[in-house]
Design a protein around this motif. Structure first.
Motif, PDB file in Angstrom:
ATOM      1  N   LEU A 278      -7.875  14.400 -13.681  1.00 47.49           N
ATOM      2  CA  LEU A 278      -8.229  15.813 -13.617  1.00 47.49           C
ATOM      3  C   LEU A 278      -8.297  16.454 -14.992  1.00 47.49           C
ATOM      4  N   THR A 279      -7.388  16.053 -15.901  1.00 45.51           N
ATOM      5  CA  THR A 279      -7.326  16.690 -17.216  1.00 45.51           C
ATOM      6  C   THR A 279      -7.764  15.780 -18.357  1.00 45.51           C
ATOM      7  N   GLY A 280      -7.803  14.475 -18.111  1.00 48.75           N
ATOM      8  CA  GLY A 280      -8.138  13.545 -19.181  1.00 48.75           C
ATOM      9  C   GLY A 280      -6.961  13.184 -20.055  1.00 48.75           C
ATOM     10  N   GLY A 281      -5.751  13.617 -19.674  1.00 53.57           N
ATOM     11  CA  GLY A 281      -4.558  13.303 -20.452  1.00 53.57           C
ATOM     12  C   GLY A 281      -3.869  12.050 -19.959  1.00 53.57           C
ATOM     13  N   GLN A 282      -2.652  11.858 -20.449  1.00 47.12           N
ATOM     14  CA  GLN A 282      -1.889  10.669 -20.088  1.00 47.12           C
ATOM     15  C   GLN A 282      -0.405  10.984 -20.102  1.00 47.12           C
ATOM     16  N   VAL A 283       0.328  10.531 -19.081  1.00 43.45           N
ATOM     17  CA  VAL A 283       1.786  10.627 -19.056  1.00 43.45           C
ATOM     18  C   VAL A 283       2.352   9.228 -19.265  1.00 43.45           C
ATOM     19  N   PHE A 284       3.581   9.182 -19.804  1.00 47.36           N
ATOM     20  CA  PHE A 284       4.156   7.872 -20.098  1.00 47.36           C
ATOM     21  C   PHE A 284       5.663   7.913 -19.946  1.00 47.36           C
ATOM     22  N   ILE A 285       6.226   6.731 -19.680  1.00 49.51           N
ATOM     23  CA  ILE A 285       7.678   6.516 -19.669  1.00 49.51           C
ATOM     24  C   ILE A 285       7.939   5.270 -20.497  1.00 49.51           C
ATOM     25  N   ASN A 286       8.792   5.432 -21.493  1.00 47.67           N
ATOM     26  CA  ASN A 286       9.102   4.308 -22.383  1.00 47.67           C
ATOM     27  C   ASN A 286      10.586   3.992 -22.364  1.00 47.67           C
TER      28      ASN A 286
END
Length: 492
Positions: free
Chosen positions: A113-121
């Motif tokens: 929807l936004t073109g972003g990215q979420v992450f968990i490291n």
């Protein structure tokens, strides 16, 4: 006859004899079409093109699913001089020998929807200082959660969701269409061979007939019932028949090899084809064919995709013209200790927020020019597609008109073939009793041969037109059912 011609005729004779000694593989028209669609090199290429399109689509799908990545460095050895600050504020350079080992696990998820990215490291690093003052330390980051978001850039994922499903559907329809194209080419080669077979049979018959008629003409000339020019005309016909027979044998070998090569057949068998004894008897409606073509033909999907891609290029040019910003934020926990256990005890929190800006101040109209070019290209594509759609509709109209005429043409050609054969037999009998001259006989023979060729040519035109309608619509109008295939089977 020169020695060169003798050697050529001997070579032809030997090659045809060798070829005829092979076991004969007799194929009907439907069997040739089936072989072409299943095992021809063109069918194999079409299958691999579809597979490539499938994996391209799978790659697109994977972009919207979580990705799990394991990273590690085992080991990273460093020997260097590092600057060290003394308690009195002065600096000195000391030698450092260290070995670093790290391991990290990350989970990322793109946001369409936004073109972003979420992450968990999650990361763990161990550092060993080597030498007289050796020591070991651990730096852990049990969990770190964050996201990265372009604020004004083009959302590539959003546009991909519009384009990639169209491309995959286009690939599926293109594969089905390619099978119909293969059927058209196989039809052409089949009837080329049928024509060559018929020409050889006709050449053999003509050679036998002219041999007999030439001997009769010699007898008549000896008793004075025909003139010398008629005898010479019969001799010329006999010589021409012999030449035509040699050419027909070579042409037959050529047409056999072409069809066998297209079907992917080996050379262990000779090939003989059997003409179809009937054709489907139905007419097609232009409006229905046009509707089915616009619904099913991959070219229409290609037009739609081109327009969407043109809109995307305009949006990209506008996004690159002005302010660009990227937002990055993360929150996590961290701890360091001299042993592994304590590296996860009472971790400290850590945060990071970053906004990167790119603001064009002076570009001398570069951004505006890119936008105008993209808009102009979009208009060119739109105009070209409008013309292509018009041409497409006209092509559908012509092919429908041609197909609806073909069954009558086949019936007429079949009747003409029968009439010409009967006429030749009557003319031949009248020549034998001396009622007509040799020129009239030659005309009857030529018309008989042409009628047979016209019949085979008309059959070829009918079946090619039949598969052209199927290629346009991806629909079997004879059975009133869409043309489908098992795409899962193609991937095995």
């Amino acid at each position: 006859m020169t020695m060169k011609k003798v050697f050529v005729l001997l070579a032809i004779f030997c090659s045809t004899q060798a070829f005829s000694q092979k076991p004969i593989n007799r194929l009907t028209y439907s069997e040739v079409i089936e072989l072409a669609r299943e095992q021809s090199p063109q069918a194999i290429l079409a299958k691999h093109r579809f597979r490539a399109a499938y994996w391209e689509y799978r790659t697109f799908i994977a972009e919207f699913r979580p990705a799990v990545t394991l990273r590690g460095t085992v080991p990273q050895f460093t020997r260097s001089l590092v600057r060290y600050q003394n308690p009195d504020g002065t600096y000195q350079y000391i030698e450092e020998n260290s070995n670093t080992t790290s391991l990290g696990l990350s989970i990322t998820q793109n946001i369409g929807l936004t073109g972003g990215q979420v992450f968990i490291n999650s990361n763990l690093e161990r550092t060993d200082i080597l030498g007289s003052n050796s020591s070991t330390s651990y730096l852990s980051s049990p969990v770190s959660i964050g996201f990265s978001q372009p604020l004004f850039a083009l959302n590539q994922l959003k546009w991909s969701k519009k384009i990639e499903p169209l491309k995959y559907e286009e690939a599926k329809r293109t594969f089905i269409q390619s099978l119909e194209t293969i059927s058209i080419e196989a039809t052409r080669l089949f009837f080329d061979l049928a024509m060559a077979q018929q020409n050889l049979e006709t050449a053999k018959l003509n050679y036998s007939n002219t041999d007999t008629l030439y001997k009769i003409a010699q007898g008549r000339y000896n008793i004075g019932t025909i003139a010398e020019n008629e005898l010479l005309q019969m001799e010329l016909s006999f010589l021409n028949a012999g030449n035509a027979l040699s050419e027909a044998e070579v042409d037959l070998l050529l047409k056999k090899n072409r069809l066998k090569s297209y079907l992917g057949l080996n050379d262990d068998y000779d090939l003989e084809i059997i003409l179809p004894d009937s054709i489907p008897n139905f007419d097609v409606d232009f409006d229905r064919v046009l509707t089915l073509s616009k619904e099913n033909n991959p070219q229409i999907l290609n037009f739609q995709r081109q327009l969407i891609e043109a809109d995307m290029n305009v949006a990209q040019a506008k996004a690159e013209r002005g302010l660009n910003a990227n937002l990055f934020a993360s929150f996590g926990l961290t701890q360091r200790a001299s042993d592994l256990h304590n590296a996860y005890v009472d971790p400290l929190d850590q945060q990071s927020v970053r906004i990167g800006l790119t603001i064009p101040i002076l570009d001398w109209g570069l951004g505006k020019g890119k936008v105008k070019m993209a808009q102009s290209n979009r208009e060119v594509i739109r105009t070209t597609i409008e013309q292509s759609v018009t041409d497409f509709e006209q092509d559908v109209f012509l092919k429908v008109m041609q197909f609806n005429r073909q069954d009558d043409q086949v019936a007429i050609a079949k009747k003409a073939d029968l009439v010409s054969q009967n006429r030749y037999e009557v003319t031949k009998q009248r020549f034998l009793i001396g009622k007509i001259d040799v020129l009239t006989l030659n005309v009857a023979q030529t018309e008989r041969d042409q009628a047979k060729q016209k019949f085979i040519s008309t059959l070829s035109s009918y079946w090619q037109s039949y598969y052209q309608i199927r290629r346009l619509t991806l629909f079997d109008l004879e059975k009133d059912a869409p043309i489908t295939t098992d795409f899962e089977l193609l991937l095995k």
